[in-house]
Design a protein around this motif. Structure first.
Motif, PDB file in Angstrom:
ATOM      1  N   VAL A 155       0.879  -1.158   0.000  1.00 11.89           N
ATOM      2  CA  VAL A 155       0.000   0.000   0.000  1.00 11.89           C
ATOM      3  C   VAL A 155       0.920   1.213   0.000  1.00 11.89           C
ATOM      4  N   ASP A 156       0.745   2.097  -0.952  1.00 12.58           N
ATOM      5  CA  ASP A 156       1.668   3.218  -1.113  1.00 12.58           C
ATOM      6  C   ASP A 156       0.888   4.483  -1.447  1.00 12.58           C
ATOM      7  N   MET A 157       1.552   5.616  -1.286  1.00 15.22           N
ATOM      8  CA  MET A 157       0.973   6.886  -1.716  1.00 15.22           C
ATOM      9  C   MET A 157       1.104   7.019  -3.227  1.00 15.22           C
ATOM     10  N   ASP A 158       0.111   7.616  -3.834  1.00 15.44           N
ATOM     11  CA  ASP A 158       0.148   7.885  -5.264  1.00 15.44           C
ATOM     12  C   ASP A 158       0.791   9.257  -5.460  1.00 15.44           C
ATOM     13  N   PHE A 159       2.125   9.265  -5.523  1.00 18.96           N
ATOM     14  CA  PHE A 159       2.852  10.523  -5.608  1.00 18.96           C
ATOM     15  C   PHE A 159       2.586  11.235  -6.933  1.00 18.96           C
ATOM     16  N   ASP A 160       2.399  10.482  -8.015  1.00 18.77           N
ATOM     17  CA  ASP A 160       2.077  11.113  -9.292  1.00 18.77           C
ATOM     18  C   ASP A 160       0.783  11.917  -9.182  1.00 18.77           C
ATOM     19  N   ALA A 161      -0.223  11.306  -8.567  1.00 17.84           N
ATOM     20  CA  ALA A 161      -1.513  11.980  -8.431  1.00 17.84           C
ATOM     21  C   ALA A 161      -1.409  13.197  -7.521  1.00 17.84           C
ATOM     22  N   MET A 162      -0.625  13.101  -6.451  1.00 17.56           N
ATOM     23  CA  MET A 162      -0.497  14.227  -5.530  1.00 17.56           C
ATOM     24  C   MET A 162       0.240  15.391  -6.177  1.00 17.56           C
ATOM     25  N   VAL A 163       1.265  15.097  -6.996  1.00 17.50           N
ATOM     26  CA  VAL A 163       1.955  16.162  -7.723  1.00 17.50           C
ATOM     27  C   VAL A 163       0.992  16.843  -8.688  1.00 17.50           C
ATOM     28  N   THR A 164       0.186  16.048  -9.389  1.00 24.48           N
ATOM     29  CA  THR A 164      -0.785  16.618 -10.324  1.00 24.48           C
ATOM     30  C   THR A 164      -1.782  17.505  -9.597  1.00 24.48           C
ATOM     31  N   ILE A 196      10.981  10.066  -3.194  1.00 25.11           N
ATOM     32  CA  ILE A 196      11.723  11.205  -3.741  1.00 25.11           C
ATOM     33  C   ILE A 196      11.864  11.049  -5.247  1.00 25.11           C
ATOM     34  N   THR A 197      12.275   9.869  -5.695  1.00 28.46           N
ATOM     35  CA  THR A 197      12.461   9.619  -7.124  1.00 28.46           C
ATOM     36  C   THR A 197      11.156   9.760  -7.887  1.00 28.46           C
ATOM     37  N   ARG A 198      10.084   9.171  -7.361  1.00 25.64           N
ATOM     38  CA  ARG A 198       8.799   9.212  -8.056  1.00 25.64           C
ATOM     39  C   ARG A 198       8.245  10.635  -8.133  1.00 25.64           C
ATOM     40  N   THR A 199       8.388  11.377  -7.028  1.00 30.61           N
ATOM     41  CA  THR A 199       7.864  12.741  -7.017  1.00 30.61           C
ATOM     42  C   THR A 199       8.606  13.624  -8.010  1.00 30.61           C
ATOM     43  N   GLU A 200       9.932  13.508  -8.050  1.00 34.17           N
ATOM     44  CA  GLU A 200      10.689  14.326  -9.010  1.00 34.17           C
ATOM     45  C   GLU A 200      10.329  13.950 -10.439  1.00 34.17           C
ATOM     46  N   ALA A 201      10.219  12.635 -10.724  1.00 35.24           N
ATOM     47  CA  ALA A 201       9.872  12.205 -12.080  1.00 35.24           C
ATOM     48  C   ALA A 201       8.493  12.714 -12.476  1.00 35.24           C
ATOM     49  N   ALA A 202       7.522  12.643 -11.548  1.00 37.26           N
ATOM     50  CA  ALA A 202       6.175  13.124 -11.838  1.00 37.26           C
ATOM     51  C   ALA A 202       6.165  14.628 -12.058  1.00 37.26           C
ATOM     52  N   TYR A 203       6.915  15.345 -11.245  1.00 33.01           N
ATOM     53  CA  TYR A 203       6.983  16.802 -11.372  1.00 33.01           C
ATOM     54  C   TYR A 203       7.580  17.201 -12.727  1.00 33.01           C
ATOM     55  N   ARG A 204       8.687  16.554 -13.104  1.00 31.39           N
ATOM     56  CA  ARG A 204       9.331  16.909 -14.377  1.00 31.39           C
ATOM     57  C   ARG A 204       8.417  16.572 -15.556  1.00 31.39           C
ATOM     58  N   ALA A 205       7.720  15.436 -15.487  1.00 26.81           N
ATOM     59  CA  ALA A 205       6.813  15.067 -16.567  1.00 26.81           C
ATOM     60  C   ALA A 205       5.649  16.045 -16.674  1.00 26.81           C
ATOM     61  N   GLU A 206       5.084  16.427 -15.540  1.00 28.24           N
ATOM     62  CA  GLU A 206       3.969  17.367 -15.544  1.00 28.24           C
ATOM     63  C   GLU A 206       4.413  18.759 -15.972  1.00 28.24           C
ATOM     64  N   ALA A 207       5.606  19.169 -15.543  1.00 27.02           N
ATOM     65  CA  ALA A 207       6.125  20.469 -15.964  1.00 27.02           C
ATOM     66  C   ALA A 207       6.320  20.515 -17.472  1.00 27.02           C
ATOM     67  N   ALA A 214      11.257  23.298 -15.226  1.00 28.26           N
ATOM     68  CA  ALA A 214      11.427  22.515 -13.990  1.00 28.26           C
ATOM     69  C   ALA A 214      12.581  23.105 -13.175  1.00 28.26           C
ATOM     70  N   VAL A 215      12.298  23.386 -11.900  1.00 27.84           N
ATOM     71  CA  VAL A 215      13.312  23.919 -10.978  1.00 27.84           C
ATOM     72  C   VAL A 215      13.287  23.044  -9.727  1.00 27.84           C
ATOM     73  N   VAL A 216      14.384  22.346  -9.435  1.00 35.55           N
ATOM     74  CA  VAL A 216      14.436  21.410  -8.315  1.00 35.55           C
ATOM     75  C   VAL A 216      15.531  21.830  -7.339  1.00 35.55           C
ATOM     76  N   VAL A 217      15.184  21.928  -6.076  1.00 37.07           N
ATOM     77  CA  VAL A 217      16.165  22.148  -5.014  1.00 37.07           C
ATOM     78  C   VAL A 217      16.050  20.997  -4.025  1.00 37.07           C
ATOM     79  N   ARG A 218      17.182  20.624  -3.438  1.00 35.42           N
ATOM     80  CA  ARG A 218      17.225  19.456  -2.563  1.00 35.42           C
ATOM     81  C   ARG A 218      17.707  19.863  -1.177  1.00 35.42           C
TER      82      ARG A 218
END
Length: 336
Positions: A155-164, A196-207, A214-218
């Motif tokens: 059971v996991d969070m849907d990070f793609d959906a949350m980024v959207t 972390i990986t999924r959220t960044e990938a979803a963000y870059r794809a949506e951007a 896309a602007v990412v800071v860590r």
């Protein structure tokens, strides 16, 4: 100390009957079972978990494995643990929290046969703990998922959906320069950490889909690192007007860094947490809007799925993604 014999005398049944009720080893007529349970309540009798395990060959204990030496027990993680414990009680199970650091230590823990099943938290892409549990034949489930989760129960969070959801909210407000604050994968404790990986990938794809830069800071998982990330963002990308933040521990420092640099929230920079807990957004100063993590549901659904498989081994693995709810709290607004 109240004994089972005391309960038997009070209920007017045999010691064996009380044992059947306490340990669940054989069915007992409903009226008799209620009489025994009433006697137990009247006398203040408490089940001996160890004795019950010896009698039934099952401990009815599920371990939640959390790498406490590597990761901070955040408010979201705590909500998962609390919900799992509550769900376990409703199913006649108990939950223990194992602050296990790695695969070798986990093997030491499970080799004693103290638990019926295990739920792994903070799952990584190629999690070595899974091989230990499979080799030992210990039933397990994942709160999170690996790179290749086929055949595994999770059971996991849907990070793609949350980024959207987060980007929809900010874009609808009029923002076009939207950054992302995430954890630092270069830190050994976060290597291979899927969210972390999924959220960044979803963000870059949506951007890219929305024609946004896309602007990412860590930042590491602490407020001081969040403050430094705010300084870095403002120095390198001063035109950013909104930020998505998947870094609950660093988020307060990030907001303070913006304020210290003279940027008002949300007038100059809107901030929206991703997978943040209700407690985190409520205690932040100023309060932070967020797509709230479904922590309680993660804990409940993962525990129930594991118990279902413990009670009926033929139950197929559950693979479930849960989205988050957008909760505005005043840290997002239209850009100036």
């Amino acid at each position: 100390m109240v004994t089972m014999q005391d309960v038997a005398d009070r209920a007017g049944v045999s010691l064996t009957t009380v044992s059947f009720v306490v340990n669940g080893t054989k069915p007992v007529a409903e009226r008799t079972r209620q009489r025994v349970q009433t006697a137990m309540a009247d006398l203040g009798y408490r089940r001996n978990v160890v004795a019950r395990a010896l009698a039934s060959r099952h401990s009815r204990i599920v371990a939640l494995v959390f790498p406490a030496l590597e990761h901070r027990l955040s408010a979201t993680a705590l909500s998962i643990v609390t919900a799992a414990a509550s769900a376990a009680t409703g199913r006649g199970f108990n939950v223990v929290l194992w602050p296990v650091a790695g695969a070798d230590q986990l093997e030491d823990y499970v080799s004693g046969g103290l638990v019926d099943g295990v739920l792994l938290m903070e799952v990584t892409a190629d999690d070595p703990r899974i091989a230990v549990l499979e080799r030992r034949g210990v039933p397990f489930g994942l709160i999170g998922r690996t790179r290749e989760p086929d055949g595994l129960s999770y059971v996991d969070m849907d990070f793609d959906a949350m980024v959207t959801t987060g980007l929809d909210h900010l874009v609808d407000l009029g923002h076009r320069r939207i950054g992302l604050l995430i954890g630092d994968l270069d830190s050994p404790s976060w290597a291979g950490y899927g969210p972390i990986t999924r959220t960044e990938a979803a963000y870059r794809a949506e951007a890219d889909r929305r024609d946004l830069d896309a602007v990412v800071v860590r930042a590491a998982q602490d407020p001081r690192s969040g403050h430094r990330a705010a300084d870095e963002l403002l120095a390198d990308h001063p035109d950013v007007t909104a930020v998505l933040a998947l870094n609950e521990a660093a988020l307060p420092g990030f907001v303070n860094g913006l304020l210290a640099a003279g940027r008002a929230v949300p007038d100059d920079v809107s901030v929206l947490g991703i997978a943040s807990s209700v407690e985190a957004i409520a205690t932040a100063d100023p309060p932070v809007s967020a797509v709230v993590a479904p922590g309680p549901e993660l804990g409940r659904r993962s525990l129930e799925a594991l118990v279902d498989r413990l009670t009926e081994p033929s139950t197929p693995p559950l693979q479930l993604l849960l989205g988050g709810e957008l909760r505005p709290a005043g840290s997002t607004a239209a850009p100036r």
